[in-house]
Design a protein around this motif. Structure first.
Motif, PDB file in Angstrom:
ATOM      1  N   LYS A   7       9.912   1.355   1.206  1.00 46.81           N
ATOM      2  CA  LYS A   7       9.790   0.036   0.574  1.00 46.81           C
ATOM      3  C   LYS A   7      11.084  -0.715   0.790  1.00 46.81           C
ATOM      4  N   LYS A   8      10.958  -1.947   1.252  1.00 45.26           N
ATOM      5  CA  LYS A   8      12.111  -2.814   1.479  1.00 45.26           C
ATOM      6  C   LYS A   8      11.764  -4.154   0.846  1.00 45.26           C
ATOM      7  N   ASP A   9      12.281  -4.378  -0.366  1.00 44.59           N
ATOM      8  CA  ASP A   9      11.907  -5.542  -1.169  1.00 44.59           C
ATOM      9  C   ASP A   9      10.394  -5.521  -1.393  1.00 44.59           C
ATOM     10  N   ASP A  10       9.687  -6.556  -0.951  1.00 45.69           N
ATOM     11  CA  ASP A  10       8.239  -6.599  -1.154  1.00 45.69           C
ATOM     12  C   ASP A  10       7.460  -6.190   0.104  1.00 45.69           C
ATOM     13  N   VAL A  11       8.149  -5.542   1.033  1.00 44.03           N
ATOM     14  CA  VAL A  11       7.531  -5.086   2.280  1.00 44.03           C
ATOM     15  C   VAL A  11       7.351  -3.567   2.222  1.00 44.03           C
ATOM     16  N   VAL A  12       6.171  -3.107   2.607  1.00 38.96           N
ATOM     17  CA  VAL A  12       5.924  -1.672   2.736  1.00 38.96           C
ATOM     18  C   VAL A  12       5.904  -1.349   4.225  1.00 38.96           C
ATOM     19  N   ILE A  13       6.732  -0.375   4.602  1.00 32.71           N
ATOM     20  CA  ILE A  13       6.781   0.111   5.988  1.00 32.71           C
ATOM     21  C   ILE A  13       6.177   1.504   6.002  1.00 32.71           C
ATOM     22  N   LEU A  14       5.170   1.697   6.820  1.00 32.85           N
ATOM     23  CA  LEU A  14       4.587   3.021   7.004  1.00 32.85           C
ATOM     24  C   LEU A  14       5.051   3.536   8.361  1.00 32.85           C
ATOM     25  N   ASP A  28      -7.174   9.923   5.517  1.00 32.88           N
ATOM     26  CA  ASP A  28      -6.266   9.852   4.365  1.00 32.88           C
ATOM     27  C   ASP A  28      -5.392   8.601   4.437  1.00 32.88           C
ATOM     28  N   LEU A  29      -4.904   8.282   5.628  1.00 29.15           N
ATOM     29  CA  LEU A  29      -4.075   7.089   5.800  1.00 29.15           C
ATOM     30  C   LEU A  29      -4.882   5.832   5.498  1.00 29.15           C
ATOM     31  N   ILE A  33      -3.964   3.080   2.628  1.00 23.86           N
ATOM     32  CA  ILE A  33      -3.788   1.654   2.922  1.00 23.86           C
ATOM     33  C   ILE A  33      -4.713   0.819   2.036  1.00 23.86           C
ATOM     34  N   ASN A  34      -5.970   1.250   1.908  1.00 24.09           N
ATOM     35  CA  ASN A  34      -6.918   0.513   1.076  1.00 24.09           C
ATOM     36  C   ASN A  34      -6.451   0.437  -0.375  1.00 24.09           C
ATOM     37  N   LEU A  35      -5.919   1.528  -0.897  1.00 27.51           N
ATOM     38  CA  LEU A  35      -5.408   1.531  -2.274  1.00 27.51           C
ATOM     39  C   LEU A  35      -4.239   0.564  -2.425  1.00 27.51           C
ATOM     40  N   LYS A  36      -3.362   0.529  -1.448  1.00 25.33           N
ATOM     41  CA  LYS A  36      -2.214  -0.376  -1.488  1.00 25.33           C
ATOM     42  C   LYS A  36      -2.662  -1.840  -1.439  1.00 25.33           C
ATOM     43  N   ILE A  37      -3.610  -2.129  -0.576  1.00 26.71           N
ATOM     44  CA  ILE A  37      -4.125  -3.497  -0.479  1.00 26.71           C
ATOM     45  C   ILE A  37      -4.812  -3.886  -1.785  1.00 26.71           C
ATOM     46  N   ASP A  38      -5.611  -2.971  -2.345  1.00 29.37           N
ATOM     47  CA  ASP A  38      -6.301  -3.236  -3.607  1.00 29.37           C
ATOM     48  C   ASP A  38      -5.316  -3.477  -4.751  1.00 29.37           C
ATOM     49  N   SER A  39      -4.132  -2.877  -4.649  1.00 27.21           N
ATOM     50  CA  SER A  39      -3.134  -3.054  -5.711  1.00 27.21           C
ATOM     51  C   SER A  39      -2.236  -4.271  -5.472  1.00 27.21           C
ATOM     52  N   GLY A  58      -8.078   5.653  15.723  1.00 27.08           N
ATOM     53  CA  GLY A  58      -6.774   5.104  15.333  1.00 27.08           C
ATOM     54  C   GLY A  58      -6.736   3.594  15.511  1.00 27.08           C
ATOM     55  N   LEU A  59      -7.299   3.103  16.621  1.00 24.34           N
ATOM     56  CA  LEU A  59      -7.388   1.658  16.829  1.00 24.34           C
ATOM     57  C   LEU A  59      -8.245   1.012  15.739  1.00 24.34           C
ATOM     58  N   GLY A  60      -9.332   1.679  15.394  1.00 27.97           N
ATOM     59  CA  GLY A  60     -10.203   1.172  14.332  1.00 27.97           C
ATOM     60  C   GLY A  60      -9.466   1.065  13.010  1.00 27.97           C
ATOM     61  N   LEU A  61      -8.631   2.054  12.708  1.00 31.80           N
ATOM     62  CA  LEU A  61      -7.828   2.012  11.481  1.00 31.80           C
ATOM     63  C   LEU A  61      -6.895   0.808  11.491  1.00 31.80           C
ATOM     64  N   LEU A  62      -6.218   0.576  12.597  1.00 34.22           N
ATOM     65  CA  LEU A  62      -5.300  -0.566  12.692  1.00 34.22           C
ATOM     66  C   LEU A  62      -6.050  -1.887  12.515  1.00 34.22           C
ATOM     67  N   ILE A  63      -7.190  -1.998  13.147  1.00 36.16           N
ATOM     68  CA  ILE A  63      -7.970  -3.233  13.070  1.00 36.16           C
ATOM     69  C   ILE A  63      -8.519  -3.454  11.660  1.00 36.16           C
ATOM     70  N   ARG A  64      -9.035  -2.407  11.042  1.00 32.56           N
ATOM     71  CA  ARG A  64      -9.548  -2.531   9.665  1.00 32.56           C
ATOM     72  C   ARG A  64      -8.437  -2.924   8.701  1.00 32.56           C
TER      73      ARG A  64
END
Length: 111
Positions: A7-14, A28-29, A33-39, A58-64
Motif C-alpha cells: 500500500k502506497k497512500d491510496d494506491v494498492v500495488i500487487l 484466489d487472486l 481483487i474483487n473483495l478489494k474493489i467491493d471495499s 491470466g489475461l482474462g483475470l487482467l481484463i476482468r
C-alpha cells in the motif's frame, strides 16, 4: 504464483511473481481483487516484473479486473512488464487497453 500487496497512500500495488495461469492461485487472486474493489479500491497497479508467462486465464483475470475497476470509477495500471508479457499484450492488442508504465513511481504518479 505469489502475490505481495504493497500500500502506497491510496494506491494498492500487487506484486505478482511466477506464472499467471489457470488454477487455484489465479482464482484466489481474482477473489482478492474483487473483495478489494467491493471495499472501495480506486487505484490498483499490477507489478509484473517477476511474471514471465501469462495464459488465457491470466489475461482474462487482467481484463476482468480492469473492467470492474472502470465500472466502479477506479483505474488499473500495469508496471514493470517483462518482455515476454509485453509481447503477449502487443499480440493481443491489449497495449491499447492497459496503461503500461516502466516504473512503479510512474504508474503511481499517473493516477
Amino acid at each position: 504464483m505469489k502475490v505481495r500487496e504493497i500500500k502506497k497512500d491510496d494506491v494498492v500495488i500487487l506484486e505478482l511473481s511466477g506464472r499467471l495461469t489457470e488454477g487455484k492461485d489465479t482464482d484466489d487472486l481474482s477473489e482478492k481483487i474483487n473483495l478489494k474493489i467491493d471495499s472501495g479500491l480506486k487505484k490498483l497497479i499490477f507489478d509484473l516484473k517477476k511474471v514471465h508467462w501469462i495464459d488465457s486465464s491470466g489475461l482474462g483475470l487482467l481484463i476482468r479486473a480492469y473492467t470492474r475497476m472502470q465500472k466502479t470509477g477506479g483505474e488499473l495500471k500495469l508496471a514493470r512488464v517483462t518482455r515476454s508479457v509485453n509481447n503477449l499484450l502487443q499480440m493481443t492488442k491489449l497495449t491499447t487497453v492497459f496503461a503500461i508504465h516502466d516504473t512503479l513511481d510512474d504508474a503511481s504518479e499517473s493516477f
